[in-house]
Each structure stands twice: as C-alpha cells, then as structure tokens.
Write a protein that holds these residues in place. Sequence first.
Motif, PDB file in Angstrom:
ATOM      1  N   THR A 117       0.838  -1.204   0.000  1.00 30.64           N
ATOM      2  CA  THR A 117       0.000   0.000   0.000  1.00 30.64           C
ATOM      3  C   THR A 117       0.874   1.256   0.000  1.00 30.64           C
ATOM      4  OG1 THR A 117      -1.794  -1.124   1.161  1.00 30.64           O
ATOM      5  CG2 THR A 117      -1.695   1.272   1.403  1.00 30.64           C
ATOM      6  N   SER A 140       1.892   5.342  -2.041  1.00 22.74           N
ATOM      7  CA  SER A 140       2.055   6.044  -3.324  1.00 22.74           C
ATOM      8  C   SER A 140       3.105   5.368  -4.209  1.00 22.74           C
ATOM      9  CB  SER A 140       2.424   7.513  -3.066  1.00 22.74           C
ATOM     10  OG  SER A 140       3.659   7.587  -2.362  1.00 22.74           O
ATOM     11  N   THR A 141       4.103   4.740  -3.611  1.00 23.06           N
ATOM     12  CA  THR A 141       5.116   4.054  -4.449  1.00 23.06           C
ATOM     13  C   THR A 141       4.517   2.767  -5.027  1.00 23.06           C
ATOM     14  OG1 THR A 141       6.796   4.923  -2.934  1.00 23.06           O
ATOM     15  CG2 THR A 141       7.517   3.266  -4.527  1.00 23.06           C
ATOM     16  N   GLY A 162       0.625   4.456   5.712  1.00 21.54           N
ATOM     17  CA  GLY A 162      -0.662   4.374   5.011  1.00 21.54           C
ATOM     18  C   GLY A 162      -1.723   3.627   5.802  1.00 21.54           C
ATOM     19  N   LYS A 195      13.908   7.394   2.038  1.00 26.56           N
ATOM     20  CA  LYS A 195      13.486   6.416   3.056  1.00 26.56           C
ATOM     21  C   LYS A 195      14.672   5.706   3.714  1.00 26.56           C
ATOM     22  CE  LYS A 195       9.256   7.264   1.737  1.00 26.56           C
ATOM     23  NZ  LYS A 195       8.344   6.216   1.238  1.00 26.56           N
TER      24      LYS A 195
HETATM   25  O1  DER Z   1       1.909   2.406   4.926  1.00 28.51           O
HETATM   26  C1  DER Z   1       2.867   1.818   4.435  1.00 28.51           C
HETATM   27  O2  DER Z   1       3.481   0.878   5.015  1.00 28.51           O
HETATM   28  C2  DER Z   1       3.386   2.296   3.107  1.00 28.51           C
HETATM   29  O3  DER Z   1       3.989   1.230   2.408  1.00 28.51           O
HETATM   30  C3  DER Z   1       4.396   3.382   3.381  1.00 28.51           C
HETATM   31  O4  DER Z   1       5.302   2.863   4.258  1.00 28.51           O
HETATM   32  C4  DER Z   1       5.089   3.876   2.119  1.00 28.51           C
HETATM   33  O5  DER Z   1       4.225   4.746   1.495  1.00 28.51           O
HETATM   34  P1  DER Z   1       4.739   5.724   0.343  1.00 28.51           P
HETATM   35  O6  DER Z   1       5.240   4.807  -0.772  1.00 28.51           O
HETATM   36  O7  DER Z   1       3.497   6.476  -0.049  1.00 28.51           O
HETATM   37  O8  DER Z   1       5.813   6.582   0.907  1.00 28.51           O
END
Ligand code: DER
Length: 223
Positions: free
Chosen positions: A28, A30-31, A97, A121
Amino acid sequence: VSQDELKALVGQAALQYVVQGEVVGVGTGSTVNKFIEALAGIRDRIPGAVSSSDASTERLRAAGIRVFDANEVGELAVYIDGADEIDGAGHMIKGGGAALTREKIIAAQSRRFICIADESKRVEVLGRFPLPVEVIPMATQAVIRKFAALGGAAQVRQREGRPLVTDNGQHILDVTGLQIRSPLAFESEVNQWPGVVTVGVFAHQKAAVCLLGTAGGVQTLNY
Ligand code: DER
C-alpha cells in the motif's frame, strides 16, 4: 528528478521480480501505486494479486487485475511494498498508510519481500519517522503509557477530527522520540503488549531486496 519520478522508476523496476503465472503480493502507498500501474502492463501473465488494503484493492481492480483473499492462496513468491524508513539490514518502519497489519500478514505469507522506495526512506537508525502501531481502542492509554516509559510520545492518528479507523476497525498510534537500534527485539517486545494488534517495525518480516530510487538511477540493495 522529482520524488514522484523516483517512485515510478522503482515501481517499474519491481516488475522484474514478479514471477509469471504466480499471484503477486501487493502492498500500500504512493510508491506501490506506481507498481500497480506497471503491473497493469503484464496483467495477462499473472493470475492476480493479494492486496494489503481496500485502497490497493480498488486500484488493482481498476487496472483489470483480479484480487484474491489471502486465504485463497498458499505461499507467494514475492511481496512488493513500500516503506516509511529502511535501515542497512532491510528492517523497515511501515504503516504511514495505515495498512501495516494486512501488509505484515501478506509479507509473512511471501517468500521474498521486495521493498520499493525513494532514497529519502534510507536511514541508519529506525525511528525518526513516527512509528505506527495498530491498537485495540480500549488499550490506547495503556499502550501510550508503555511507550512513554520508553521515552516515546504516542498520539492517536486522527482523520477529519476523529480517530482514524483502520480496515480492521482498530486505531493507530504514531510514536515519536524513539531510536530503534535493535529492531528485532523491539518488535518482539511491543508485539506482546496487550492491545497491540501490529507494530510498524518490520524486522521479522524484513526486506530481502530494496529497489532504491536515486537521482543516479535504481540501486538494488540485497539483505
Ligand atoms: O503504509 C505503508 O506501510 C506504506 O507502504 C508506506 O510505508 C510507504 O508509502 P509511500 O510509498 O506512499 O511513501
């Protein structure tokens, strides 16, 4: 190169880890949304996906990809997901998320966790990002006190002025002020606090590979 372009880079790069003819575990965020867009291009070569959130399920179905329940499939070859932080050993903080519980369930059912992330990250020590913890609402104050004893400041994640309710009907705490130098021990400790559903440290389910999007291209980190 924008952060959005870095996410698209790694989302595309993750296709090389998809095993044709096998159901894919999908995380889950945006990536991952960029990965789902890329996955649509090879949807005829996979039976479908197992999804870690209602949000990802909607995007997978909109991309014409069949979504299976975790109980309908056995062990998966790969789980593709993002992270809020990832350290030098592939331990992650996840849950930004609010999908951390189902993410950890599917990660545990998969042979390899392939993390896709932009370079922001990558950290030395986990904990600068507020640690998400899914809790049973009744235990909120008790868990907040336990984190305070560790020097952490926990607060209930709000959405539109009230506590966010997860896909599982629980609440999320976000904990600041922690430096998690022993992720495995920390995850084991917090996991057994009464009322904790899932702690957003992924050490027992750490990444096998991280595709890190950098201005110089995609770095493949193996753990
Ligand atoms: O909620 C989550 O674990 C998502 O994977 C988060 O860690 C990464 O979200 P992003 O790709 O929107 O930064």
